[in-house]
Design a protein around this motif. Structure first.
Motif, short mmCIF file in Angstrom:
data_model
loop_
_atom_site.label_atom_id
_atom_site.label_comp_id
_atom_site.label_asym_id
_atom_site.label_seq_id
_atom_site.Cartn_x
_atom_site.Cartn_y
_atom_site.Cartn_z
N ILE A 122 -48.49 38.89 -4.58
CA ILE A 122 -48.47 37.69 -5.41
C ILE A 122 -49.18 37.97 -6.73
O ILE A 122 -48.70 37.57 -7.81
CB ILE A 122 -49.13 36.50 -4.69
N LEU A 123 -50.30 38.67 -6.67
CA LEU A 123 -51.00 39.03 -7.89
C LEU A 123 -50.13 39.95 -8.74
O LEU A 123 -50.06 39.81 -9.97
CB LEU A 123 -52.32 39.72 -7.56
N ARG A 124 -49.44 40.87 -8.12
CA ARG A 124 -48.55 41.78 -8.84
C ARG A 124 -47.36 41.01 -9.41
O ARG A 124 -46.88 41.33 -10.51
CB ARG A 124 -48.08 42.91 -7.92
N TYR A 125 -46.88 40.00 -8.68
CA TYR A 125 -45.80 39.15 -9.20
C TYR A 125 -46.28 38.46 -10.48
O TYR A 125 -45.54 38.35 -11.46
CB TYR A 125 -45.42 38.11 -8.15
N TRP A 126 -47.55 38.00 -10.46
CA TRP A 126 -48.12 37.38 -11.66
C TRP A 126 -48.14 38.37 -12.83
O TRP A 126 -47.74 38.03 -13.95
CB TRP A 126 -49.54 36.88 -11.37
N VAL A 127 -48.60 39.58 -12.58
CA VAL A 127 -48.66 40.59 -13.65
C VAL A 127 -47.27 40.82 -14.23
O VAL A 127 -47.10 40.93 -15.45
CB VAL A 127 -49.26 41.91 -13.14
N ALA A 128 -46.27 40.88 -13.35
CA ALA A 128 -44.90 41.11 -13.83
C ALA A 128 -44.35 39.93 -14.60
O ALA A 128 -43.53 40.10 -15.50
CB ALA A 128 -43.98 41.43 -12.64
N SER A 129 -44.80 38.73 -14.26
CA SER A 129 -44.19 37.53 -14.84
C SER A 129 -44.72 37.19 -16.22
O SER A 129 -44.07 36.46 -16.97
CB SER A 129 -44.41 36.35 -13.91
N CYS A 153 -54.18 32.98 -16.18
CA CYS A 153 -54.22 33.19 -14.74
C CYS A 153 -55.12 32.12 -14.13
O CYS A 153 -56.17 31.78 -14.69
CB CYS A 153 -54.76 34.58 -14.39
N SER A 154 -54.71 31.58 -13.00
CA SER A 154 -55.49 30.57 -12.29
C SER A 154 -54.98 30.50 -10.87
O SER A 154 -53.90 31.00 -10.55
CB SER A 154 -55.36 29.21 -12.96
N ASP A 155 -55.77 29.86 -10.00
CA ASP A 155 -55.31 29.67 -8.62
C ASP A 155 -54.01 28.87 -8.59
O ASP A 155 -53.10 29.19 -7.82
CB ASP A 155 -56.39 28.94 -7.82
N ALA A 156 -53.93 27.85 -9.43
CA ALA A 156 -52.73 27.02 -9.45
C ALA A 156 -51.50 27.84 -9.85
O ALA A 156 -50.42 27.69 -9.27
CB ALA A 156 -52.91 25.84 -10.41
N LEU A 157 -51.68 28.73 -10.83
CA LEU A 157 -50.56 29.55 -11.28
C LEU A 157 -50.15 30.54 -10.19
O LEU A 157 -48.95 30.77 -9.97
CB LEU A 157 -50.94 30.30 -12.56
N LEU A 158 -51.12 31.11 -9.50
CA LEU A 158 -50.79 32.05 -8.42
C LEU A 158 -50.05 31.33 -7.29
O LEU A 158 -49.11 31.88 -6.70
CB LEU A 158 -52.06 32.71 -7.90
N LYS A 159 -50.47 30.10 -6.98
CA LYS A 159 -49.75 29.33 -5.96
C LYS A 159 -48.32 29.05 -6.40
O LYS A 159 -47.37 29.13 -5.61
CB LYS A 159 -50.48 28.03 -5.70
N PHE A 205 -41.34 44.15 -17.86
CA PHE A 205 -41.40 43.80 -16.45
C PHE A 205 -41.10 42.32 -16.23
O PHE A 205 -40.60 41.95 -15.17
CB PHE A 205 -42.78 44.15 -15.89
N GLY A 206 -41.38 41.50 -17.22
CA GLY A 206 -41.08 40.08 -17.11
C GLY A 206 -39.59 39.84 -16.94
O GLY A 206 -39.17 38.99 -16.14
N SER A 207 -38.78 40.58 -17.69
CA SER A 207 -37.33 40.43 -17.56
C SER A 207 -36.84 40.95 -16.21
O SER A 207 -35.90 40.40 -15.62
CB SER A 207 -36.61 41.16 -18.69
N VAL A 208 -37.49 42.01 -15.71
CA VAL A 208 -37.09 42.54 -14.40
C VAL A 208 -37.27 41.47 -13.33
O VAL A 208 -36.33 41.16 -12.58
CB VAL A 208 -37.93 43.79 -14.04
N ILE A 209 -38.47 40.90 -13.25
CA ILE A 209 -38.73 39.96 -12.16
C ILE A 209 -37.95 38.66 -12.37
O ILE A 209 -37.52 38.03 -11.39
CB ILE A 209 -40.25 39.70 -12.01
N ALA A 210 -37.73 38.26 -13.63
CA ALA A 210 -36.94 37.05 -13.89
C ALA A 210 -35.48 37.28 -13.50
O ALA A 210 -34.85 36.40 -12.87
CB ALA A 210 -37.04 36.67 -15.36
N LEU A 266 -43.28 44.56 -6.11
CA LEU A 266 -43.66 44.02 -4.80
C LEU A 266 -43.75 45.17 -3.81
O LEU A 266 -42.92 45.33 -2.90
CB LEU A 266 -42.64 42.98 -4.36
N VAL A 267 -44.78 45.99 -3.96
CA VAL A 267 -44.84 47.28 -3.26
C VAL A 267 -44.88 47.12 -1.75
O VAL A 267 -44.28 47.91 -1.02
CB VAL A 267 -46.07 48.09 -3.73
N HIS A 268 -45.59 46.11 -1.27
CA HIS A 268 -45.73 45.93 0.17
C HIS A 268 -44.49 45.25 0.77
O HIS A 268 -43.99 45.67 1.82
CB HIS A 268 -46.98 45.11 0.48
#
Length: 927
Positions: A631-638, A647-653, A712-717, A771-773
């Protein structure tokens, strides 16, 4: 018969769980990776492949990983993993910065909290222990975030071999004449008692005591003022503590100055500022009596406003028309411009403030006064002698030491420098910058400005924790010995015993007994007590790691110089990028990087800097343990790394919801492959199945291209949109009926499984760098998977140019784009009808849609049963014409097995029980 038991429903035991439970799953996967030696396994899989070298910029080892460091390290991991899957060999040697003030401060604070005060050898030992502790902490934390690298042999600038190579870099600069010692103005921290680099300075709002001070005219060599009495010039300054060091007043030679009569006095100030000054200083009766260009005032003498000595008139082009008086107070000891102006006019550079910020005997009656108290002491003295015109508070931006948050001062001291203009170094650097690719492109302008406007690099620091500058001074003459032979002698000792040997042994112990001063012939020496700027350590890393490769483990990695990429925060234009470029261009005649990427800083959701006092800090490892590293890596990509990123708990959720869209798509694809063996069950696929495979190929091509340009933002989007729109809302919706209800081995079901298998393979590879894992978890369950294999040795399924050309010309793209467009329009209108009719299930509805042209031809050509399935309705008739779609309740019977109304539903007896079944379901049951 239990009809439900005859369906080919997804197998929840075969696929990945709906609840990811990443905080528990990820450590289990990481444990398997550790057993496999995942990094070395990946490198082995790329033996002989072309290399891509990302050279790591070292974080300070004085604390656990913070969110900004996590952003940086994960971005690097995206690069390394994606380039690996493009087919490159991407060795990654993590680095750690281990000397300098941040480490020393952290250790000193820790010892102070324990009531222990140590210096010298004990402090250096404590620093080494502290560094070892946090290298272990940060290494574990980076691995928890899923970052791969040669973690068992990172580079650390305190390693003895590394310290020795830093000295050899210094030696190379000495050999080519770049290093000199000189009296220069430096930004000085009185609290830390050391010179600071620009990279160690931050600017804060600050209130200074601003004063307007008059200087009486002493000598008028050009006889400009001979008919006027009581002539003064006026300066404005926000640093009253520098008044005792004043030696000159500077005029711009090309600007016009006015002599203003105020009562019986005459004041020489910039003509453009007369009106503003008259209002500010209360000159109600001010009259301009004469004007001259500033070029006329050179060598006139004004009296120092306190001391009985002259302050000469000089020329300077940095005088502005915006603030002050147009006449600049000049103290060569305490300003960069002041210093060089003083050099031009052969002015002395008095040591008027000591290393602790206390005025010295050179400051006359103010000796012993701390510079901060001069706001009162000096100001009061100026008022007492009648030369203070105004004192007021002035709010402005002021330099502070980043490490202790205290104001700094300019102070001229003897320091060691790298001459940026020796052998045209500055111009060579600018030429190298032009050949580097910058992400974003504006990075080139930033570093060019840094190089063009930067003074010589001050490389000496007055600290005990660092690599000592290996210079001796003649005990009698005080002349320094810049001898490459001596530097190598010291480097060899440091390589065996560490940098502490320089500080802990005497000159006699360090030098051969027969050694003599290369200039004076002296045999007695004293050592330099300063150490090298920590940025010198960092700037040397590409030479030490990529060229010298001082450890055997590095020599097996296929490293090469220059690096393909440097990737750091945007502040490193003046830091690591800059210093690395200086050292590499001077010693290796080229830039140490081919590409440079800079990212912004992490803020909270409101754009504020994170701080514990605000309670808005996101701890990355805590976030990984709460939400999952993916999820943290998803945030970095986004996020858009070019800007500061929230970055915040709300954004990670929130991003957890986006992650689940991708995860559930992978889950659905995999769940329907439980009885599929790609080696034996793969079949030719239908138009719809071929279309989704084509879409997956287009996605792969776009994502690989975006990985290549670090988007990376375009990749995950794009991946998220593909999962949501092309798969979940269309293709997977369209194949559910045949996947669940057709006979297990029917060609239509196997075709759908074949397509799902192909799409899953492509899709899981595309998300693997991010999303390595999750990618590994999915990969291990895909049919045909080889036990012990890992997705991270796989290659992207990048389509060939020929394949892309075929897709572009494929009629399927037009067909299904048209179908989806009509479908979306019909669905929108159906929602309105459904709300009014009270019908809840679209399978209970028959529709008639009127179309023209390409739309009519496309939908009319689709098999009626397939067409009904696409629209999730009982039946869809297509007419040639223009009319809104109409809807009605279906008159067809409902199939008890597939729960769909169709015209071919009939009553049949199965095991003595009558059931209503469609033709397809009867065939599936063999009745």
């Amino acid at each position: 018969m239990d009809l439900k038991s005859t369906l080919n429903l997804p197998n929840p035991d075969f696929t990945i769980p709906m609840k990811a439970d990443l905080p528990h799953l990820e450590p289990q996967i990481q444990s398997i990776w550790a057993e496999q030696g995942i990094y070395h396994k990946i490198q082995q899989s790329r033996q002989g492949a072309p290399t891509f070298i990302l050279h790591d910029g070292p974080p300070y080892t004085n604390s656990p990983v913070h969110i900004g460091t996590a952003l940086n390290k994960v971005l690097k991991d995206f690069v390394v993993k994606s380039r690996t899957m493009m087919g490159f060999r991407c060795p990654y040697i993590p680095g750690y910065d281990t000397h300098g003030l941040p480490i020393e401060q952290a250790v000193t604070k820790k010892l102070k909290d324990k009531g222990v005060a140590i210096t010298g050898k004990e402090l250096r030992l404590a620093c080494r222990q502290h560094v070892a502790e946090f290298i272990a902490v940060q290494t574990a934390q980076f691995q928890r975030l899923g970052v791969f690298g040669l973690w068992e042999r990172p580079y650390a600038t305190l390693d003895y071999k590394f310290e020795a190579e830093i000295l050899r870099v210094f030696k190379r600069l000495v050999e080519d004449g770049y290093v000199y010692r000189g009296l220069r103005p430096t930004q000085w921290s009185p609290t830390l008692r050391t010179a600071l680099a620009d990279t160690e300075i931050v600017y804060h709002d600050h209130v200074s005591r601003a004063i307007y001070v008059r200087f009486p005219l002493l000598e008028d060599p050009n006889r400009l003022f001979e008919k006027y009495d009581n002539v003064f010039t006026v300066i404005w300054t926000t640093t009253p503590w520098t008044i005792p060091a004043n030696l000159a007043v500077a005029f711009h030679p090309e600007l016009e100055y006015a002599l203003v009569r105020v009562g019986k006095d005459h004041y020489l100030v910039l003509d453009a500022l007369v009106e503003k000054l008259s209002e500010k200083l209360g000159w109600a009766d001010a009259v301009v009596v004469e004007k001259w260009l500033g070029i006329n005032f050179e060598n006139a003498q004004f009296k120092h406003p306190i001391f009985d000595r002259p302050s000469i008139a000089v020329h300077a082009d940095y005088v502005t028309t915006e603030d002050g008086t147009g006449v600049v107070h000049t103290a060569p000891s305490h300003g960069r411009d002041d210093f060089y102006t003083g050099q031009k006019y052969n002015l002395p550079v008095p040591n008027s403030v000591d290393e602790g910020g206390v005025l010295t005997e050179e400051a006359g009656e103010f000796v012993g006064t701390h510079f901060k108290k001069c706001d009162v002491v000096v100001v009061d003295r100026l008022a007492a002698v009648g030369n203070l015109l105004l004192a007021e508070d002035y709010a402005h931006s002021y330099p502070y030491a980043e490490r202790d948050g205290q104001p700094v001062i300019f102070r001229a001291t003897n320091q060691w420098f790298v001459n940026l203009d020796n052998i045209d170094l500055r111009q060579k650097m600018l030429a190298e910058v032009a050949g580097v690719e910058w992400f974003p492109a504006s990075g080139r302008n930033r570093i060019e400005a840094m190089i063009s406007g930067s003074p010589d690099w001050c490389i000496s620091r007055q600290r005990p924790w660092g690599v000592g500058i290996p210079v001796f001074y003649g005990a009698d003459s005080g002349i320094p010995v810049l001898d490459p032979v001596v530097i190598e002698i010291i480097a060899q000792q440091v390589e065996k015993e560490g940098s502490g040997v320089w500080f802990e042994k005497s000159a006699e112990e360090l030098l051969p007994p027969e050694y003599r001063h290369i200039t004076t012939g002296e045999s007695k020496f004293v050592k330099e007590t300063d150490c090298l700027d920590v940025w010198f350590d960092a700037g040397s890393t590409s030479y030490v790691v990529l060229i010298q490769q001082v450890y055997d483990e590095w020599k097996q990695e296929g490293l090469s110089w220059p690096a393909d990429l440097y990737l750091e925060g945007s502040d490193q234009h003046r830091g690591w990028f800059n210093k690395s470029l200086i050292i590499a261009t001077a010693t290796l005649n080229g830039a140490p990087f081919r590409q440079v990427l800079t990212h912004g800083f992490v803020t909270d959701s409101e754009g504020r800097k994170m701080s514990k006092s605000l309670g808005n800090v996101v701890e990355p490892v805590e976030a990984a343990d709460r939400y999952g590293a993916d999820i943290l890596r998803y945030w970095v990509a986004s996020v858009n790394w070019q800007n500061d990123v929230p970055c915040s708990d709300a954004l990670l959720k929130q991003l957890g919801d986006s992650y689940r869209t991708v995860r559930n798509t992978l889950r659905f694809l995999l769940a329907n492959l439980y009885d599929f063996d790609p080696a034996t069950a793969s079949v030719a696929i239908s138009d719809l199945d071929e279309w989704i495979v084509e879409q997956a190929d287009l996605l792969a091509a776009e994502c690989v291209e975006n990985y290549g340009r670090y988007d990376f933002g375009s990749v995950i989007a794009d991946v998220h949109n593909f999962c949501s729109k092309e798969l979940s809302k269309f293709y997977l919706d369209a194949i559910k009926d045949r996947m669940y209800c057709d006979a297990a081995n029917s060609p239509a079901r196997r075709a759908a499984q074949t397509a799902c298998y192909l799409v899953l393979q492509k899709l899981v590879k595309l998300v693997a760098p991010i999303l390595v894992h999750t990618a590994e978890e999915t990969w291990q369950r895909i049919p045909g998977h080889i036990p012990g294999d890992t997705i991270h040795t796989a290659h992207f399924d990048e389509p060939s140019a020929e394949r892309l050309s075929d897709i572009e010309a494929s009629p399927l793209q037009v067909k299904y784009a048209t179908l989806k467009s009509v479908r979306d329009d019909v669905f929108a209108q159906f929602e309105t009808w459904k709300a009014a009719s009270g019908v809840k299930n679209s399978q209970d509805v028959a529709a008639t849609i009127s179309l023209t042209g390409e739309e009519f031809a496309t939908l009319a050509d689709i098999d009626p049963y397939d067409r009904a399935n696409f629209f999730k309705m009982s039946w869809v008739d297509v007419l040639d014409g223009e009319a809104p779609p109409s809807f009605a309740e279906s008159t067809f019977a409902l199939c008890e097995r597939c729960r769909i109304r169709r015209p071919d539903v009939e009553a049949v007896t199965v095991d003595g029980v009558q059931h209503m079944l469609s033709k397809r379901d009867r065939e599936a049951l063999g009745v």
